[in-house]
Scaffold this active site. Structure first.
Site, PDB file in Angstrom:
ATOM      1  N   GLU A  83       0.836  -1.205   0.000  1.00  0.00           N
ATOM      2  CA  GLU A  83       0.000   0.000   0.000  1.00  0.00           C
ATOM      3  C   GLU A  83       0.870   1.254   0.000  1.00  0.00           C
ATOM      4  OE1 GLU A  83      -4.050  -0.716   2.210  1.00  0.00           O
ATOM      5  OE2 GLU A  83      -2.392  -1.498   3.434  1.00  0.00           O
ATOM      6  N   TYR A 113     -13.381  27.451  -0.129  1.00  0.00           N
ATOM      7  CA  TYR A 113     -13.461  26.024  -0.472  1.00  0.00           C
ATOM      8  C   TYR A 113     -12.184  25.519  -1.130  1.00  0.00           C
ATOM      9  CZ  TYR A 113     -18.424  27.454  -0.319  1.00  0.00           C
ATOM     10  OH  TYR A 113     -19.631  27.994   0.014  1.00  0.00           O
ATOM     11  N   GLU A 159      -7.825   5.884  10.721  1.00  0.00           N
ATOM     12  CA  GLU A 159      -8.119   6.695  11.898  1.00  0.00           C
ATOM     13  C   GLU A 159      -7.060   7.783  12.095  1.00  0.00           C
ATOM     14  OE1 GLU A 159      -9.779   2.533  12.636  1.00  0.00           O
ATOM     15  OE2 GLU A 159      -8.039   3.403  11.640  1.00  0.00           O
ATOM     16  N   LYS A 163     -11.854   4.291   1.911  1.00  0.00           N
ATOM     17  CA  LYS A 163     -10.762   3.551   1.277  1.00  0.00           C
ATOM     18  C   LYS A 163     -11.395   2.428   0.454  1.00  0.00           C
ATOM     19  CE  LYS A 163      -6.390   1.321   2.480  1.00  0.00           C
ATOM     20  NZ  LYS A 163      -5.525   0.931   3.631  1.00  0.00           N
TER      21      LYS A 163
END
Length: 125
Positions: free
Chosen positions: A22, A54, A74, A100
């Site tokens: 990953e 924004y 997290e 994810k």
């Protein structure tokens, strides 16, 4: 009453996860964010300085997701919230949903997501 601003479906390419692959290959992450902020003044003045830009918010989130890798969603969500609160002092709270969709799970699933909500008082910025 606290007003809010939301941006949903922000997509970025990051290198976060527990597996070495990953970090090496990276993958897509999707971020939904809701800001809790008093918008009365902006409603009266029609001045961008009295609200959240924004484009600046998007750039702030992008910097974190595309930046230094972490293992856990997290942890990534917490970093995004802390950065947003630090960069935008007028925001009173943040709720983030971090998706994810390509999580390395052996099976059929649509999405993995973490949702965190924090208030400014939770941080010593």
């Amino acid at each position: 009453m606290i007003d809010s601003i939301s941006i949903s479906g922000m997509e970025f390419y990051g290198r976060h996860g527990v597996l070495a692959e990953e970090h090496a290959l990276g993958q897509r992450f999707v971020v939904d964010i809701k800001l809790y902020i008093d918008l009365q003044k902006a409603g009266k003045t029609d001045d961008l300085n009295d609200t959240v830009n924004y484009a600046r918010l998007y750039d702030c989130v992008k910097r974190i997701v595309e930046g230094e890798p972490v293992k856990l969603l997290e942890s990534l969500a917490a970093r995004i919230i802390q950065s947003v609160l630090k960069e935008f002092p007028q925001i009173e709270g943040v709720k983030i949903t971090l998706h994810k969709p390509g999580a390395p799970i052996q099976g059929i699933f649509k999405d993995v997501k973490v949702q965190i909500k924090r208030e400014r008082k939770d941080y010593a910025l």
